[in-house]
Design an enzyme around this catalytic site. Structure first.
Site, mmCIF file in Angstrom:
data_model
loop_
_atom_site.group_PDB
_atom_site.id
_atom_site.type_symbol
_atom_site.label_atom_id
_atom_site.label_comp_id
_atom_site.label_asym_id
_atom_site.label_seq_id
_atom_site.Cartn_x
_atom_site.Cartn_y
_atom_site.Cartn_z
ATOM 1 N N SER A 113 0.833 -1.191 0.000
ATOM 2 C CA SER A 113 0.000 0.000 0.000
ATOM 3 C C SER A 113 0.872 1.246 0.000
ATOM 4 O O SER A 113 2.100 1.164 0.123
ATOM 5 C CB SER A 113 -0.902 0.007 1.238
ATOM 6 O OG SER A 113 -1.610 -1.201 1.345
ATOM 7 N N HIS A 118 0.128 15.996 -0.353
ATOM 8 C CA HIS A 118 0.623 17.095 -1.185
ATOM 9 C C HIS A 118 -0.016 18.385 -0.672
ATOM 10 O O HIS A 118 -1.214 18.413 -0.375
ATOM 11 C CB HIS A 118 0.248 16.896 -2.656
ATOM 12 C CG HIS A 118 0.536 15.527 -3.185
ATOM 13 N ND1 HIS A 118 1.822 15.110 -3.486
ATOM 14 C CD2 HIS A 118 -0.278 14.467 -3.411
ATOM 15 C CE1 HIS A 118 1.779 13.851 -3.911
ATOM 16 N NE2 HIS A 118 0.514 13.436 -3.871
ATOM 17 N N CYS A 141 -4.303 -2.245 0.972
ATOM 18 C CA CYS A 141 -4.669 -3.587 0.533
ATOM 19 C C CYS A 141 -5.520 -4.226 1.632
ATOM 20 O O CYS A 141 -5.306 -5.360 2.041
ATOM 21 C CB CYS A 141 -3.427 -4.428 0.246
ATOM 22 S SG CYS A 141 -2.440 -3.778 -1.106
#
Length: 215
Positions: A113, A118, A141
């Protein structure tokens, strides 16, 4: 940190949980807008974001496999972490990467994963508004625990059931003006100006919420 967030059933079918978060600020002048952007850029640089994501990774009981981070000019930062189920990596039950070589081509499959963040601090010329946008993406996952109630927000769901995409927009119901001022105390502002500033902030929030220019 005493109680980890539970991820159920890690597997190869990736589930993604994404957040686009906006912090809106009123500043009296362009100089204060720039100071706000500088403050945000210093507070949420790639080093601090890495520490935050490391804490999140620990909370969900995962292990960090790799970290990529970057600060940008003039402002903003990004961090990406490749993570894996802690018990699986520690026990050697699963390999983080499975690869194959076909001629001159190398194929790689990640069965783990990632978590990314950002930032986009910016101000709007000609206005007294500055915004700080944070995009967070968690690809797991495993199933993600349900979120707690969102009573403080107006929310609308935009879902594509056939594609298993579930999108919720949220707008805080009762914003407190003091939370949106930079280097200014609310009692320094005359009541009439407080109302004007609150209306300006609310309009900005509604436009972001609706995704279009309304005013």
């Amino acid at each position: 940190m005493e109680e980890k967030l539970k991820l159920y059933g890690f597997n190869n079918l990736t589930k993604a949980l994404s957040f686009n978060i906006y912090d809106i600020c009123y500043a009296k002048s362009e100089r204060e807008q720039q100071d706000y952007i500088k403050y945000i850029d210093e507070q949420y640089n790639s080093e601090r974001l890495t520490k935050i994501l490391s804490t999140v990774t620990e909370m969900i009981g995962a292990r960090i496999l790799n970290i990529a981070k970057q600060d940008y000019d003039p402002q903003g930062a990004s961090v990406t972490m490749l993570i894996a189920e802690e018990d699986a990596v520690a026990s050697g039950r699963k390999k983080p990467v499975e690869s194959a070589i076909l001629g001159d081509t190398i194929l790689a499959h990640l069965d783990k994963s990632h978590v990314t963040v950002h930032t986009y601090p910016e101000f709007h010329p000609g206005t007294s508004i500055a915004t700080f946008r944070v995009d967070i993406d968690v690809a797991t996952c495993g199933e993600i625990s349900p979120l707690k109630t969102l009573d403080r927000y107006d929310a609308v769901d935009i879902n594509l059931y056939q594609a298993n995409l579930f999108h919720t927009r949220m707008l805080i119901k009762e914003p407190q003006l003091q939370n949106y001022l930079f280097n200014t105390d609310i009692y320094e502002i005359p009541p009439k100006d407080r109302l004007a500033i609150s209306n300006s902030l609310r309009r900005e929030m509604i436009e972001i919420y609706s995704g279009k220019n309304l005013y």
